[in-house]
Design a protein around this motif. Structure first.
Motif, PDB file in Angstrom:
ATOM      1  N   VAL A 139       0.851  -1.189   0.000  1.00  0.00           N
ATOM      2  CA  VAL A 139       0.000   0.000   0.000  1.00  0.00           C
ATOM      3  C   VAL A 139       0.887   1.239   0.000  1.00  0.00           C
ATOM      4  O   VAL A 139       1.675   1.446   0.938  1.00  0.00           O
ATOM      5  CB  VAL A 139      -0.942   0.017   1.220  1.00  0.00           C
ATOM      6  N   LEU A 140       0.778   2.036  -1.058  1.00  0.00           N
ATOM      7  CA  LEU A 140       1.579   3.254  -1.191  1.00  0.00           C
ATOM      8  C   LEU A 140       0.709   4.459  -0.853  1.00  0.00           C
ATOM      9  O   LEU A 140      -0.388   4.596  -1.393  1.00  0.00           O
ATOM     10  CB  LEU A 140       2.099   3.384  -2.627  1.00  0.00           C
ATOM     11  N   ALA A 141       1.221   5.313   0.037  1.00  0.00           N
ATOM     12  CA  ALA A 141       0.433   6.468   0.477  1.00  0.00           C
ATOM     13  C   ALA A 141       1.110   7.769   0.061  1.00  0.00           C
ATOM     14  O   ALA A 141       2.020   8.253   0.745  1.00  0.00           O
ATOM     15  CB  ALA A 141       0.250   6.427   1.994  1.00  0.00           C
ATOM     16  N   PRO A 142       0.698   8.346  -1.061  1.00  0.00           N
ATOM     17  CA  PRO A 142       1.301   9.612  -1.496  1.00  0.00           C
ATOM     18  C   PRO A 142       0.876  10.773  -0.597  1.00  0.00           C
ATOM     19  O   PRO A 142      -0.187  10.728   0.012  1.00  0.00           O
ATOM     20  CB  PRO A 142       0.746   9.800  -2.910  1.00  0.00           C
ATOM     21  N   SER A 143       1.725  11.802  -0.529  1.00  0.00           N
ATOM     22  CA  SER A 143       1.325  12.989   0.230  1.00  0.00           C
ATOM     23  C   SER A 143       1.419  14.250  -0.622  1.00  0.00           C
ATOM     24  O   SER A 143       1.181  15.345  -0.139  1.00  0.00           O
ATOM     25  CB  SER A 143       2.177  13.142   1.501  1.00  0.00           C
ATOM     26  N   THR A 144       1.788  14.066  -1.884  1.00  0.00           N
ATOM     27  CA  THR A 144       1.851  15.205  -2.813  1.00  0.00           C
ATOM     28  C   THR A 144       1.293  14.766  -4.165  1.00  0.00           C
ATOM     29  O   THR A 144       1.196  13.564  -4.453  1.00  0.00           O
ATOM     30  CB  THR A 144       3.310  15.655  -3.053  1.00  0.00           C
ATOM     31  N   VAL A 145       0.960  15.738  -4.985  1.00  0.00           N
ATOM     32  CA  VAL A 145       0.526  15.433  -6.347  1.00  0.00           C
ATOM     33  C   VAL A 145       1.679  14.757  -7.101  1.00  0.00           C
ATOM     34  O   VAL A 145       1.470  13.847  -7.908  1.00  0.00           O
ATOM     35  CB  VAL A 145       0.029  16.709  -7.054  1.00  0.00           C
ATOM     36  N   GLN A 146       2.907  15.177  -6.808  1.00  0.00           N
ATOM     37  CA  GLN A 146       4.075  14.541  -7.422  1.00  0.00           C
ATOM     38  C   GLN A 146       4.084  13.038  -7.151  1.00  0.00           C
ATOM     39  O   GLN A 146       4.312  12.228  -8.042  1.00  0.00           O
ATOM     40  CB  GLN A 146       5.365  15.178  -6.866  1.00  0.00           C
ATOM     41  N   ILE A 166      -1.176  -3.905  -6.221  1.00  0.00           N
ATOM     42  CA  ILE A 166      -0.567  -2.822  -5.452  1.00  0.00           C
ATOM     43  C   ILE A 166      -1.622  -1.731  -5.316  1.00  0.00           C
ATOM     44  O   ILE A 166      -2.310  -1.397  -6.285  1.00  0.00           O
ATOM     45  CB  ILE A 166       0.664  -2.233  -6.190  1.00  0.00           C
ATOM     46  N   LEU A 167      -1.752  -1.191  -4.124  1.00  0.00           N
ATOM     47  CA  LEU A 167      -2.768  -0.163  -3.892  1.00  0.00           C
ATOM     48  C   LEU A 167      -2.124   1.182  -3.615  1.00  0.00           C
ATOM     49  O   LEU A 167      -1.226   1.291  -2.775  1.00  0.00           O
ATOM     50  CB  LEU A 167      -3.650  -0.561  -2.693  1.00  0.00           C
ATOM     51  N   ILE A 168      -2.591   2.198  -4.334  1.00  0.00           N
ATOM     52  CA  ILE A 168      -2.255   3.570  -3.958  1.00  0.00           C
ATOM     53  C   ILE A 168      -3.403   4.070  -3.101  1.00  0.00           C
ATOM     54  O   ILE A 168      -4.545   4.150  -3.573  1.00  0.00           O
ATOM     55  CB  ILE A 168      -2.067   4.462  -5.203  1.00  0.00           C
ATOM     56  N   LEU A 169      -3.114   4.348  -1.838  1.00  0.00           N
ATOM     57  CA  LEU A 169      -4.152   4.850  -0.930  1.00  0.00           C
ATOM     58  C   LEU A 169      -3.948   6.347  -0.737  1.00  0.00           C
ATOM     59  O   LEU A 169      -3.023   6.786  -0.062  1.00  0.00           O
ATOM     60  CB  LEU A 169      -4.092   4.129   0.422  1.00  0.00           C
ATOM     61  N   ALA A 260       0.284  13.905   6.990  1.00  0.00           N
ATOM     62  CA  ALA A 260       1.718  14.041   7.283  1.00  0.00           C
ATOM     63  C   ALA A 260       2.223  15.426   6.897  1.00  0.00           C
ATOM     64  O   ALA A 260       3.089  15.996   7.559  1.00  0.00           O
ATOM     65  CB  ALA A 260       2.499  12.961   6.542  1.00  0.00           C
ATOM     66  N   ARG A 261       1.671  15.975   5.831  1.00  0.00           N
ATOM     67  CA  ARG A 261       2.064  17.334   5.418  1.00  0.00           C
ATOM     68  C   ARG A 261       1.601  18.363   6.422  1.00  0.00           C
ATOM     69  O   ARG A 261       2.320  19.308   6.755  1.00  0.00           O
ATOM     70  CB  ARG A 261       1.467  17.664   4.048  1.00  0.00           C
ATOM     71  N   ILE A 262       0.383  18.178   6.879  1.00  0.00           N
ATOM     72  CA  ILE A 262      -0.158  19.112   7.875  1.00  0.00           C
ATOM     73  C   ILE A 262       0.678  19.028   9.152  1.00  0.00           C
ATOM     74  O   ILE A 262       0.986  20.044   9.780  1.00  0.00           O
ATOM     75  CB  ILE A 262      -1.645  18.796   8.153  1.00  0.00           C
ATOM     76  N   CYS A 263       1.072  17.791   9.497  1.00  0.00           N
ATOM     77  CA  CYS A 263       1.832  17.598  10.725  1.00  0.00           C
ATOM     78  C   CYS A 263       3.237  18.197  10.643  1.00  0.00           C
ATOM     79  O   CYS A 263       3.819  18.565  11.663  1.00  0.00           O
ATOM     80  CB  CYS A 263       1.914  16.108  11.066  1.00  0.00           C
ATOM     81  N   GLN A 264       3.763  18.312   9.429  1.00  0.00           N
ATOM     82  CA  GLN A 264       5.063  18.975   9.291  1.00  0.00           C
ATOM     83  C   GLN A 264       4.955  20.441   9.711  1.00  0.00           C
ATOM     84  O   GLN A 264       5.858  21.002  10.320  1.00  0.00           O
ATOM     85  CB  GLN A 264       5.552  18.889   7.846  1.00  0.00           C
ATOM     86  N   LYS A 265       3.819  21.025   9.384  1.00  0.00           N
ATOM     87  CA  LYS A 265       3.569  22.412   9.806  1.00  0.00           C
ATOM     88  C   LYS A 265       3.435  22.474  11.327  1.00  0.00           C
ATOM     89  O   LYS A 265       3.995  23.373  11.975  1.00  0.00           O
ATOM     90  CB  LYS A 265       2.288  22.922   9.112  1.00  0.00           C
ATOM     91  N   ILE A 280       7.468  11.300  11.399  1.00  0.00           N
ATOM     92  CA  ILE A 280       7.724  10.107  10.578  1.00  0.00           C
ATOM     93  C   ILE A 280       6.521   9.934   9.668  1.00  0.00           C
ATOM     94  O   ILE A 280       5.379   9.886  10.143  1.00  0.00           O
ATOM     95  CB  ILE A 280       7.912   8.828  11.425  1.00  0.00           C
ATOM     96  N   ARG A 281       6.803   9.846   8.387  1.00  0.00           N
ATOM     97  CA  ARG A 281       5.726   9.627   7.425  1.00  0.00           C
ATOM     98  C   ARG A 281       5.905   8.253   6.773  1.00  0.00           C
ATOM     99  O   ARG A 281       6.770   8.083   5.913  1.00  0.00           O
ATOM    100  CB  ARG A 281       5.755  10.713   6.342  1.00  0.00           C
ATOM    101  N   PRO A 282       5.121   7.269   7.175  1.00  0.00           N
ATOM    102  CA  PRO A 282       5.171   5.991   6.459  1.00  0.00           C
ATOM    103  C   PRO A 282       4.690   6.213   5.023  1.00  0.00           C
ATOM    104  O   PRO A 282       3.628   6.804   4.808  1.00  0.00           O
ATOM    105  CB  PRO A 282       4.179   5.103   7.227  1.00  0.00           C
ATOM    106  N   ILE A 283       5.465   5.768   4.073  1.00  0.00           N
ATOM    107  CA  ILE A 283       5.066   5.861   2.654  1.00  0.00           C
ATOM    108  C   ILE A 283       4.418   4.549   2.225  1.00  0.00           C
ATOM    109  O   ILE A 283       3.416   4.542   1.540  1.00  0.00           O
ATOM    110  CB  ILE A 283       6.289   6.210   1.779  1.00  0.00           C
ATOM    111  N   THR A 284       5.010   3.449   2.679  1.00  0.00           N
ATOM    112  CA  THR A 284       4.315   2.169   2.506  1.00  0.00           C
ATOM    113  C   THR A 284       3.571   1.888   3.815  1.00  0.00           C
ATOM    114  O   THR A 284       4.164   1.894   4.890  1.00  0.00           O
ATOM    115  CB  THR A 284       5.296   1.017   2.226  1.00  0.00           C
TER     116      THR A 284
END
Lengths: 356, 275
Positions: A139-146, A166-169, A260-265, A280-284
Motif C-alpha cells: 500500500v503506497l500512500a502519497p502525500s503530494t501530487v508529485q 498494489i494499492l495507492i491509498l 503528514a504534510r499538515i503535521c510537518q507544519k 515520521i511519514r510511512p510511505i508504505t
C-alpha cells in the motif's frame, strides 16, 4: 524528457498511467476520483491505444481488471471508499491468483455513503486485507501530487516484481488539489509472454490457468504458505518512509498522506515554541516501517499519531513502539481535515500533560 | 436376486478386473483431442456439461484455434472446466465471468474469448454483468448452460427453476407469487442491440448435440469476423442428481417440461449475415 505541469492529483495520476504505458483502465464514476476516468477517456486511447472502459459497477471494474491482468497486460482501476468496498471480493481473488495490477483508492469520509470530503478511514481495509482470506497488498500512500504520479510507475514495477496487486491509498484532497508535478517521459507499451499469463496456449505447452480455487486443503495451505513467503519478502525489501527532523526530537508525530504534510507544519510551530518535534511519514502502509518507529521510540519521550479516522494506523504505531514510550492519538473523522495548530494543541495536551 | 443376474454381475466384475472393456477392439469411438485433457470428469452421470465440453473442444480443434482462444470458467458445477479443456483459461468470481472475459477481450482483441456459465452464475448473481456485457456488444461468446437449478451447492432454486419445480429451497415447488417467475434471460439479451447471435439449444439427443456444436462454431466464426456483437448460446440441460432422476428420466423430464418453457431455436441472427 520530463515535463513540468500544474495538475490535480487525480489527473496527474491518470497522466502518469498513460506515460508508464498502461494497457487498460476499467473504472466507474465516484466522487472524488472521477477525474481519473474522465481524464483517461479524453486522453489515453488517442495517445497510446490504452483501453479505457467505463464499467457498469465497481464489481464489474475489478473483475475486468482480474480478467485483463491474467493476460499479463498492465491494467489498473481507481475508485473511492464505497466503490473500494465493492471491489474487495475481486481483490482477494486477484491476490490469490497472484495477478499484477494497480488499484487506487481516493479515500473519502465514511462509513456508509459518508461524504465526498477526504478521509483516511480505509486504512484497515487497505492494510489489513479488506477482502476475505489472508492476503496482503503493498500500500503506497502519497502525500503530494508529485507522488500521485510517481507511485503509478513504482506501483506497476512492484506489481510485476511480486505478481501482486498494489494499492495507492490517497484521499479526496490529494485527488482534487492542484500542484506542480514533474512528469516522466512517455514509455512504450510493452507486452511479453511471462510464462504464466493466458495469451492462448502456444509453444507446445499445456494450458495456463488463472485461478484462486484449490479444493484440497493441503494444496490451499501450500498456496497460503507461498503467499506469506512473498509478503515477508515485501516486508524485507519494500518498506518506505520519510523522516523530518526526527534525530533531535523529543516527540515524534506519525502520520501518512495528506495529514503528514499538515503535521510537518505542526512540528514547525512546535519548534518555533522550542518544542523538539519530528515527523515520521510511512510511505508504505504495508509493509509498515515498524523498525524505524521502534528505533526512534528509544530516543523520544512520546509518539503522537494523527489520522483522519478514529485511530487505525495508531494500532500499527503501538505495535511498533511496543510499549517503550506513550503513544497518543488525535483524529478527525467524516471528512474533516485537522489543522496544524489544533494538532499541536492536542499533542501538548495529551503528551505534555496539558501545558501550553 | 436371481441366479442369472448374479452371474451377470460376476461376469461384469470380472470384465472390470481384466480391464477388458478398455481394450482397443472393444472401443466403439475414439477421437483424442488436443483441446481436451485425457482425464475423468467430475460431472455426474448423464450431466450435459461433459457433452458441451467435448463439442466445444471439437470446435476449437476443428477451427485450429487452440493457440488463439481464452476461456473463462464460472462458479458452479463447471468451475473446474479448465481441468478438462486444455486451453488457456481463467476462473472468475461468481457471476463475473463475462466481466473477466470483457477484460481479456479488450486487451487481446485478436484472440477468441468465451465465458462458460451456469444459470445461477449468469442469470442471478451475474445478471448485471451479463446484461451490460451483451449491451456493450463485447465481441465474445457467452456459453450459458441452463439446467434450472444450483447443482454444485446441492440443488437450490435457480433464477431459471420452472414454476412449481421442487428444489431444496423451494421444497413445495417454485411459487411464482413469492419467488418470482423464471427469468428468460436469453430472450432478454436477444432484445439488446449489442447481441449479434442468440440461440437456444440442447444436448440431450445426438441431433441436438450436432446443432449445439454448429451453434458454437457459428458463434466463434462471427467473433472472428467481428460480426456485430456478443454471441449468446444457451444450452438447456439437465441435472439428474439434483432433479433426483436417472439420466434417461432427466432428459425425458427436460424435454417435457423445460423445452416448452425454454423453446429451442435461434432467437437472433447477425443482420444480413446469416446464409
Amino acid at each position: 524528457m520530463s515535463e513540468l505541469k500544474l495538475m490535480k492529483g487525480n489527473e496527474a495520476l491518470a497522466e502518469a498511467a498513460i506515460r508508464v504505458g498502461a494497457d487498460a483502465y476499467f473504472g466507474y464514476p465516484i466522487t472524488p476520483q472521477s477525474e481519473v476516468l474522465e481524464y483517461l477517456s479524453r486522453e489515453a486511447h488517442a495517445r497510446t491505444g490504452m483501453v479505457v472502459l467505463q464499467a457498469e459497477s465497481e464489481v464489474a471494474s475489478i473483475n475486468m481488471v482480474y480478467g485483463a491482468a491474467g493476460t499479463g497486460k498492465k491494467v489498473f482501476t481507481s475508485s473511492s471508499s464505497p466503490g473500494m468496498s465493492l471491489m474487495q471480493e475481486g481483490i482477494s481473488y486477484i491476490a490469490c491468483a497472484e495477478l499484477p495490477c494497480l488499484l487506487v483508492n481516493v479515500n473519502r469520509g465514511g462509513p456508509g455513503l459518508g461524504t465526498i470530503q477526504p478521509g483516511q478511514g480505509d486504512y484497515f481495509q487497505s492494510v489489513k486485507g479488506g477482502g476475505h482470506g489472508d492476503y496482503k497488498m503493498i500500500v503506497l500512500a502519497p502525500s503530494t501530487v508529485q507522488e500521485m504520479a510517481d507511485f503509478v510507475k513504482l506501483g506497476f514495477e512492484l506489481a510485476y516484481k511480486y505478481r501482486n496487486p498494489i494499492l495507492i491509498l490517497t484521499d479526496g484532497a490529494l485527488g482534487q488539489m492542484m500542484e506542480k508535478v514533474e512528469l516522466f517521459s512517455q514509455q512504450d507499451r510493452t507486452f511479453e509472454d511471462l510464462g504464466w499469463n493466458i495469451i492462448g496456449r502456444s509453444n507446445g505447452r499445456d494450458s495456463n490457468v488463472i485461478t484462486s480455487l484449490h479444493l484440497k486443503a493441503d494444496k490451499m495451505e501450500e498456496i497460503n504458505i507461498r503467499l506469506q513467503k512473498k509478503y515477508n519478502e515485501m516486508r524485507k525489501n519494500e518498506v518506505r518512509y520519510e523522516t523530518v527532523n526526527c534525530d533531535d526530537a523529543d516527540y515524534i508525530i506519525v502520520a501518512y498522506g495528506l495529514v503528514a504534510r499538515i503535521c510537518q507544519k505542526s512540528a514547525q510551530l512546535a519548534r518555533d515554541k522550542g518544542l523538539k518535534v519530528g515527523v515520521i511519514r510511512p510511505i508504505t502502509l504495508f509493509p509498515y516501517p515498524e523498525e524505524v518507529i521502534n528505533n526512534y521510540a528509544d530516543k523520544v519521550k512520546g509518539m503522537f499519531v494523527v489520522e483522519m479516522n478514529a485511530g487505525q494506523m495508531l494500532e500499527d504505531v503501538k505495535l511498533s513502539v511496543n510499549g517503550k514510550v506513550p503513544v497518543e492519538f488525535h483524529g478527525r473523522m467524516g471528512g474533516v481535515v485537522p489543522q496544524p495548530e489544533e494538532i499541536l494543541e492536542k499533542l501538548e495536551e495529551k503528551l505534555l500533560g496539558g501545558s501550553k | 436376486m436371481n441366479e442369472k443376474r448374479m452371474l451377470d454381475d460376476q461376469h461384469f466384475e470380472q470384465m472390470i478386473e481384466e480391464e477388458s472393456i478398455c481394450t482397443t477392439d472393444n472401443k466403439v469411438y475414439e477421437a483424442p483431442l488436443d483441446a481436451l485433457y485425457d482425464t475423468a470428469m467430475h460431472y455426474c452421470p448423464g450431466c450435459g456439461h461433459g457433452v458441451v465440453h467435448r463439442i466445444l473442444a471439437e470446435v476449437i480443434e476443428e477451427m485450429g484455434i487452440i493457440k488463439d482462444i481464452i476461456g473463462v470458467a464460472p462458479v458452479g458445477c463447471s468451475v473446474l472446466a479448465y481441468n478438462y479443456l486444455n486451453i488457456d483459461m481463467s476462473e472468475a468470481a461468481h457471476g463475473r465471468a463475462s466481466a473477466a472475459a470483457t477484460g481479456i477481450k479488450r486487451v487481446l482483441p485478436e484472440k477468441y474469448v468465451f465465458s462458460y456459465q451456469g444459470d445461477g452464475d449468469l442469470a442471478a448473481i451475474g445478471t448485471g454483468e451479463t446484461i451490460h456485457t451483451c449491451n456493450r456488444g463485447e465481441n465474445i461468446l457467452i456459453l450459458f448452460i441452463n439446467n434450472g437449478i444450483y447443482g454444485m451447492t446441492g440443488g437450490q432454486m435457480a433464477p431459471t427453476t420452472l414454476p412449481g419445480m421442487k428444489s431444496t429451497t423451494s421444497p413445495f415447488g417454485r411459487d411464482v407469487e413469492t419467488m418470482g417467475a423464471p427469468l428468460k434471460i436469453t430472450d432478454l439479451v436477444a432484445q439488446l442491440p449489442g447481441t449479434a447471435y442468440v440461440t437456444r439449444q440442447s444436448v440431450h439427443k445426438p441431433g441436438n448435440v450436432r446443432k449445439t456444436k454448429k451453434a458454437i462454431q457459428k458463434a466463434l466464426e462471427y467473433q472472428k469476423n467481428g460480426d456485430g456483437g456478443t454471441c449468446f448460446v444457451e444450452v438447456v440441460s439437465n441435472c439428474p442428481s439434483n432433479w433426483k432422476m436417472t439420466p434417461v428420466q432427466s432428459n425425458k423430464w427436460m424435454e417435457e417440461n423445460m423445452l416448452p418453457f425454454y423453446p429451442l431455436g435461434d432467437l437472433k441472427k447477425p443482420n444480413g449475415k446469416e446464409k
